[in-house]
Write an enzyme that holds these catalytic residues in place. Structure first.
Site, PDB file in Angstrom:
ATOM      1  N   GLU A  78      -8.732  -3.486   1.432  1.00 56.79           N
ATOM      2  CA  GLU A  78      -9.010  -2.652   0.065  1.00 56.79           C
ATOM      3  C   GLU A  78      -8.673  -3.929  -1.177  1.00 56.79           C
ATOM      4  OE1 GLU A  78      -7.120   1.687   0.397  1.00 56.79           O
ATOM      5  OE2 GLU A  78      -5.627   0.197   0.029  1.00 56.79           O
ATOM      6  N   GLU A  79      -9.502  -3.645  -2.157  1.00 56.66           N
ATOM      7  CA  GLU A  79      -9.283  -4.535  -3.161  1.00 56.66           C
ATOM      8  C   GLU A  79      -7.898  -4.589  -3.873  1.00 56.66           C
ATOM      9  OE1 GLU A  79      -9.043  -3.906  -6.757  1.00 56.66           O
ATOM     10  OE2 GLU A  79      -8.464  -1.776  -6.235  1.00 56.66           O
ATOM     11  N   SER A  80      -7.252  -3.704  -3.465  1.00 54.68           N
ATOM     12  CA  SER A  80      -5.846  -3.555  -4.169  1.00 54.68           C
ATOM     13  C   SER A  80      -4.825  -4.359  -3.186  1.00 54.68           C
ATOM     14  CB  SER A  80      -5.638  -2.268  -4.506  1.00 54.68           C
ATOM     15  OG  SER A  80      -5.672  -1.287  -3.241  1.00 54.68           O
TER      16      SER A  80
ATOM     17  N   SER B  87       5.112   3.234  -3.569  1.00 58.11           N
ATOM     18  CA  SER B  87       4.471   1.871  -3.397  1.00 58.11           C
ATOM     19  C   SER B  87       5.041   1.065  -4.453  1.00 58.11           C
ATOM     20  CB  SER B  87       2.962   2.105  -3.123  1.00 58.11           C
ATOM     21  OG  SER B  87       2.618   0.929  -2.745  1.00 58.11           O
ATOM     22  N   HIS B  88       3.896   0.413  -5.140  1.00 56.47           N
ATOM     23  CA  HIS B  88       4.051  -0.455  -6.276  1.00 56.47           C
ATOM     24  C   HIS B  88       4.541   0.035  -7.453  1.00 56.47           C
ATOM     25  CE1 HIS B  88      -0.140   0.807  -6.810  1.00 56.47           C
ATOM     26  NE2 HIS B  88      -0.159   0.220  -7.768  1.00 56.47           N
TER      27      HIS B  88
ATOM     28  N   ASP C 252       3.610  -2.534   1.897  1.00 59.93           N
ATOM     29  CA  ASP C 252       1.911  -2.159   2.442  1.00 59.93           C
ATOM     30  C   ASP C 252       0.947  -3.183   1.788  1.00 59.93           C
ATOM     31  OD1 ASP C 252       2.019  -0.870   0.004  1.00 59.93           O
ATOM     32  OD2 ASP C 252       0.967   0.819   1.082  1.00 59.93           O
ATOM     33  N   ARG C 253       1.246  -4.022   0.900  1.00 62.23           N
ATOM     34  CA  ARG C 253       0.566  -4.764   0.120  1.00 62.23           C
ATOM     35  C   ARG C 253       0.983  -6.220   0.041  1.00 62.23           C
ATOM     36  NH1 ARG C 253      -2.271  -1.572  -5.104  1.00 62.23           N
ATOM     37  NH2 ARG C 253      -1.787   0.441  -4.422  1.00 62.23           N
TER      38      ARG C 253
ATOM     39  N   ASP D 288       7.184  -1.136  -0.610  1.00 67.03           N
ATOM     40  CA  ASP D 288       7.161  -0.630   0.768  1.00 67.03           C
ATOM     41  C   ASP D 288       6.313  -1.427   1.569  1.00 67.03           C
ATOM     42  OD1 ASP D 288       4.471  -0.083  -0.272  1.00 67.03           O
ATOM     43  OD2 ASP D 288       4.335   1.475   1.055  1.00 67.03           O
TER      44      ASP D 288
END
Length: 550
Positions: free
Chosen positions: A397-399, A150-151, A314-315, A312
């Site tokens: 989500e907060e992220s 991810s990140h 997803d954010r 990826d």
């Protein structure tokens, strides 16, 4: 924790990971399964680690992929397995190794037809499309693997399994796979790694079937987002994929739907040398960080809206003129207000999902809309069933992770989707004539303007374990920042699942503390509806409460 003096500044040569050395470490270093830090460990989103620290090496991938094959056999899954990878340096060799094991085990593997990078949501989407209208039995069901941390920083690798429901695997699944992988790592002879079947990569790749992840996903976007409204609005959109897997997707989105969309950075570099440093001086592809997103924030006046994704995809990250980079909580609140306030004609019984460390302004927005709120622990896996059966319309989500239903109220993805979150912000702006920051400002006039902060601090595995064992009885305090404590939670109110930490609430604020599932840090979240000074008191007292309880 103090901010690095170069946070937000371009990475220097000395900040970059040695990619050839990292790849050698992946192939050559052998993990010691007797060391907990070198074992396979599925956190909130798969197994992650650095090859340099013997936490993500070829042997981990051999064992974990073999374990996934054995898990599929126990469940009777015989459908295709969709596998994708992001742009981290370790993703390519891990993807190749996994493919060699999967094909050797007779798995029907689907890889990107163009040998390109594949966002997490595109894999989730592919699984759900393949399983649409399938019968109740396991035969023929598809599942997937995404090779991504991810990140996380460039020296990390990641490996996660998505079962037939399309979302992150639940703990019963990941525990089975993790335990079996670690048993293989520790065993000798044919019971261990010597017993893992494997084909040469060229043979494995030749037997894998190509799948048009990108074209299928982009073509279907109009069923989840009002793309025609965005196109008709003439909004000037800028996108920075942050060198991640969405890099080839955004251009096609703009072209296919006739959007005025510019990809501001098309570079792919496994060292991510084009990034600006995050708050702690590390390179981290976090689209919710003003430091990591400093380059795109600097371009905010060129566009009506600028958007970003992590490696990826997803954010999401939303940048608007005036406000700059929006806090993810503000984006979530604005999105929920729009979707459930007329943006979608979903059934009145469809609920809103949030993690318990997301802002409480969401609670107030949801209540005003007459919707049910489902508050769950951190981890998108908790939204999978609700998104899958349509009982949860939006999970956030907060992220900066979110996904939501198609326009007709059926499932889109059950994993986080940063592309549709970005596009929803554009749709909202096109339809309402005001951007998400302006919508959020209106919400604060109705529900109050909360002050919110998350503080990350380094932590040993032992300290993280101690935090996760806290119970309500461990907390003896009766007040927080001068206000009576109304709840001490170690289980989420929405589903009763353990939160892996602690949340303490009052009528005017709250704090929550939990160990990270992906990094050796603890995370302290706090929010106040009475301003920054009150928030500072909550944070100070929270640390004292946690110290006393530990």
């Amino acid at each position: 924790m103090s901010q690095h003096p170069r946070a937000g500044q371009p990475a220097a040569a000395s900040d970059l990971v040695d990619i050839p050395a990292l790849l050698r470490a992946f192939e050559e270093l052998r993990p010691d399964p007797s060391e907990p830090a070198q074992r396979v460990a599925f956190g909130t989103s798969g197994h992650r680690g650095s090859a340099f620290r013997r936490a993500f090496n070829e042997l981990h991938i051999l064992a974990t992929t073999e374990a996934i094959c054995r898990y599929r056999a126990t469940r009777g899954y015989t459908g295709p397995l969709f596998i994708g990878r992001d742009t981290h340096a370790l993703s390519e060799p891990a993807w190749r190794t996994a493919l060699e094991v999967l094909v050797a085990n007779g798995v029907d593997v689907r890889v990107d037809a163009e040998d390109g990078y594949t966002p997490t949501p595109a894999v989730s989407h592919a699984i759900l499309v393949a399983n649409r209208d399938r019968g109740a039995g396991p035969a023929g069901l598809a599942d997937g693997i995404v090779v991504t941390p991810s990140h996380n920083p460039p020296d990390d690798g990641g490996f996660k399994y998505n079962p037939p429901n399309g979302g992150p695997a639940d703990t019963d699944v990941t525990r089975w796979i993790q335990d079996e992988a670690n048993r293989i790592l520790a065993a000798s002879g044919s019971d261990g790694l010597d017993g893992v079947r494997r084909l040469p990569f060229e043979r494995a790749r030749a037997q894998a079937v190509g799948y048009d992840f990108r074209g299928t996903y982009v073509e279907d976007l109009a069923n989840v987002i009002d793309m025609a409204a965005i196109a008709a609005s003439g909004l000037r959109l800028g996108v920075d994929p942050l060198g991640g897997a969405s890099v080839a997707y955004w251009g096609l989105v703009g072209e296919h739907y006739g959007l005025d969309l510019t990809v501001t950075n098309e570079r792919v570099d496994p060292a991510f040398g084009f990034m600006t440093l995050d708050w702690d001086g590390k390179i981290r592809m976090d689209p919710s960080s003003p430091f990591a997103m400093a380059g795109l924030v600097g371009l905010r006046d060129r566009f009506d809206m600028a958007m970003g994704n992590d490696a990826d995809a997803d954010r999401h990250g939303i940048v608007v003129p005036g406000a700059g980079l929006m806090n993810p909580n503000h984006v979530l609140a604005a999105a929920i207000s729009y979707l459930f306030g007329g943006g979608r004609d979903w059934d009145a019984r469809v609920a809103v999902g949030k993690t318990l460390v997301s802002s409480s302004i969401i609670d107030r927005v949801v209540s005003s809309l007459g919707r049910q709120l489902v508050e769950v622990p951190v981890g998108f896996k908790w939204f999978v069933d609700g998104l899958g059966d349509g009982s949860i319309g939006f999970g956030g989500e907060e992220s900066a992770g979110a996904s939501f239903l198609r326009r007709d109220g059926t499932v889109w993805t059950t994993d986080k989707d940063g592309l549709i979150a970005d596009l929803l912000a554009a749709e909202l702006t096109a339809k309402l004539g005001k951007n998400p920051a302006e919508v959020y400002a209106e919400l604060t006039t109705m529900f109050g303007a909360p002050a919110y902060r998350r503080v990350d601090a380094p932590a040993t595995p032992e300290a993280k374990a101690a935090l996760s064992r806290l119970s309500p009885s461990s907390i003896t305090a009766e007040k927080l920042a001068g206000d009576p404590i109304t709840a001490k939670l170690t289980r989420a109110p929405g589903n009763g699942a353990p939160i892996g930490g602690l949340k303490v609430t009052t009528d005017f604020g709250w704090f929550a503390a939990r160990p990270s599932g992906t990094e050796n840090v603890t995370k302290l979240y706090a929010e106040s509806f009475m301003g920054e000074d009150h928030l500072a008191r909550i944070l100070d007292e929270a640390q004292a409460i946690i110290a006393a309880a530990s």
